[in-house]
Motif scaffolding. Structure first.
Motif, short mmCIF file in Angstrom:
data_model
loop_
_atom_site.label_atom_id
_atom_site.label_comp_id
_atom_site.label_asym_id
_atom_site.label_seq_id
_atom_site.Cartn_x
_atom_site.Cartn_y
_atom_site.Cartn_z
N ASP A 187 0.85 -1.19 0.00
CA ASP A 187 0.00 0.00 0.00
C ASP A 187 0.89 1.24 0.00
N ASN A 188 0.30 2.37 -0.30
CA ASN A 188 1.05 3.63 -0.33
C ASN A 188 0.76 4.47 0.90
N GLY A 189 0.50 3.79 2.02
CA GLY A 189 0.24 4.48 3.28
C GLY A 189 1.52 4.89 3.98
N PRO A 190 1.46 5.12 5.29
CA PRO A 190 2.63 5.61 6.02
C PRO A 190 3.66 4.52 6.32
N GLY A 191 3.33 3.24 6.12
CA GLY A 191 4.27 2.17 6.43
C GLY A 191 4.27 1.82 7.91
N PHE A 192 5.17 0.92 8.29
CA PHE A 192 5.26 0.49 9.69
C PHE A 192 6.28 1.34 10.44
N PRO A 193 5.93 1.87 11.60
CA PRO A 193 6.93 2.60 12.41
C PRO A 193 8.06 1.65 12.81
N PRO A 194 9.29 2.14 12.93
CA PRO A 194 10.43 1.27 13.28
C PRO A 194 10.24 0.52 14.58
N GLN A 195 9.59 1.14 15.57
CA GLN A 195 9.41 0.47 16.85
C GLN A 195 8.31 -0.58 16.81
N VAL A 196 7.47 -0.55 15.79
CA VAL A 196 6.36 -1.50 15.67
C VAL A 196 6.77 -2.73 14.86
N LEU A 197 7.62 -2.53 13.87
CA LEU A 197 7.97 -3.60 12.93
C LEU A 197 8.47 -4.87 13.61
N PRO A 198 9.37 -4.82 14.62
CA PRO A 198 9.85 -6.07 15.23
C PRO A 198 8.78 -6.83 15.99
N ARG A 199 7.71 -6.15 16.41
CA ARG A 199 6.68 -6.80 17.24
C ARG A 199 5.40 -7.07 16.47
N LEU A 200 5.44 -6.91 15.17
CA LEU A 200 4.22 -6.94 14.36
C LEU A 200 3.49 -8.27 14.46
N PHE A 201 4.24 -9.38 14.57
CA PHE A 201 3.62 -10.71 14.57
C PHE A 201 3.46 -11.28 15.97
N GLU A 202 3.68 -10.46 17.00
CA GLU A 202 3.46 -10.93 18.37
C GLU A 202 1.96 -11.04 18.64
#
Length: 446
Positions: free
Chosen positions: A371-386
């Motif tokens: 998508d062309n949205g804002p993307g994942f914040p750096p602090q969120v990306l490592p925990r996305l699949f928790e």
């Protein structure tokens, strides 16, 4: 008066089973230590070897008795062994020269060595210290040591005993803290698993209820839709049979064509919902084309995406086939597409776009949901699949969607990876192994 219960810690129980094994190891090594006399004494002494051999016999006896003893008996065996060990060592010192023996320098450290060897029993250092003290005090009347010498040895021995007891107590406290921490961690993990299982069960029940309700609603929609379709066909036939001008006839034909397209759209949505309302567990994995699965998910997701942006599907029909459960993969894709639409809506992207692309990478087929949205914040990306981690409000997300999606993909040897696009926006990458005839991948879960 109530008796105080002696509670054993699991970690200490594990440690307390090792003295028997330690004894056998020491018993095997002790006679071999006679070789040290070659380098430290003018000549080998038979009485020194006999002292070591007697000590080894005592260690073997301890190991045999320890295996069949109760907890209280084991503690007494360790205390007795520590006291006897001090006597045997001092006998070794006596047979190798007394105060001139090269082994005499270790006498003050015996309580510390004993506490180090049996840290689970704080009385081991005391028993060893008492045994050594008795032998040292016996040297004064025998004339082999003066009172001043004995007093000096006893003071050093008392200090070593104190530090041995202190070290044993510290070990027990550390073991208790470690055991408590381990139990607390296990309790938290168990509670988390129970909460996850309960939430999944609740969601499954809710989905099952929604599925049954959707099936009933779809049945109610299909019946009047059939009447409307038949009536529209009747009206079209009757109206177009009348003498009409060419311009009016063309306009009416366009109206009827648009009406039929609308009814077909409703029919397709009902059919798709009907497929998703069925239990996915009843469907077996099979070889299928990704294009069909993507189209099914895209039709349902387009209803949600219509208000926030456009959906573009670029999945070539010639993509290699994969071995999956189609409805499970469609569920994953639908979840990713809905997440993308939520991100575009929350960021209020003026010209939102979600794209699904398919390509071949080596022996794997890759599906990219971008998508062309804002993307994942750096602090969120490592925990996305928790599990239970979500950036959405409680009314929109539970934090299990991506976790379950990854689990579903991994069951068929695939992977689900989240990343940000270099040009901006989010990207979810699904990779699945290409199906090879005769080599069906082994599923890792039900």
């Amino acid at each position: 008066m109530a008796r105080e219960r002696h509670v054993r810690l699991p970690l200490l129980d594990k440690v307390s089973t090792t003295p028997g094994r330690k004894s056998l190891v020491f018993a095997a090594v002790l006679p071999l230590l006679t070789l040290l006399d070659v380098f430290t004494l003018p000549s080998l002494r038979l009485d020194a070897f006999l002292a070591r051999a007697s000590w080894a016999v005592e260690l073997v006896a301890l190991a045999l008795l320890f295996e069949h003893a109760s907890e209280k008996q084991r503690r007494l065996l360790i205390l007795g062994h520590c006291a006897l060990g001090s006597f045997f060592y001092l006998a070794l010192v006596y047979t190798t020269g007394g105060l001139e023996s090269p082994y005499v320098h270790l006498v003050p450290t015996l309580p510390l060595l004993t506490a180090f060897t049996y840290p689970e029993e704080s009385g081991s250092a005391v028993a060893c210290g008492i045994g050594c003290a008795l032998v040292i005090m016996a040297q004064v009347p025998m004339g082999t040591a003066s009172f001043a010498q004995a007093a000096g040895w006893l003071s050093i021995l008392g200090s070593a005993t104190f530090f041995g007891v202190f070290g044993s107590n510290q070990f027990r406290k550390a073991a208790a803290a470690q055991n408590e921490s381990r139990l607390e961690r296990a309790r938290r993990e168990t509670l988390e698993k129970l909460a996850r299982a309960e939430l999944k069960r609740t969601q499954s029940e809710r989905l099952a209820t929604v599925g049954r309700l959707a099936a009933s609603v779809m049945h109610e929609i299909n019946n009047p839709l059939a009447f409307v379709r038949a009536n529209i066909h009747f009206v079209e036939t009757e109206v177009l049979a009348q003498p009409l001008s060419a311009e009016l006839r063309q306009e009416l034909e366009e109206v009827f064509a648009e009406t039929r397209a609308g009814m077909e759209r409703i029919q397709q949505i009902v059919t798709d919902l009907k497929g998703f309302s069925h239990s996915m567990d009843a469907e077996e994995a099979r070889v299928c084309s990704l294009g069909e699965v993507v189209q099914d998910a895209a039709r349902l997701a387009s209803i949600r995406l219509k208000s926030v942006g456009t959906l573009k599907v670029e999945v070539p029909a010639e993509l290699p086939q994969v071995f999956i459960t189609p409805r499970r993969l469609a569920q994953v894709l639908l979840n990713l597409l809905v997440n993308a639409s939520d991100a575009l809506e929350e960021a209020r992207v003026p010209q939102g776009e979600v794209r699904v692309r398919g390509e071949v990478l080596g022996k794997r087929v890759v599906l990219l949901v971008e998508d062309n949205g804002p993307g994942f914040p750096p602090q969120v990306l490592p925990r996305l699949f928790e599990s239970f981690f979500t950036t959405k409000g409680p009314e929109k997300g539970t934090g299990l969607g991506l976790s379950i999606s990854r689990e579903l993909v991994e069951r068929f040897g695939g992977s689900l990876i989240a990343e940000n696009r270099p040009e901006g926006g989010a990207r979810l990458r699904i990779e699945l192994p290409i199906h090879e005839p005769g080599h069906e991948p082994r599923k890792s879960g039900a």
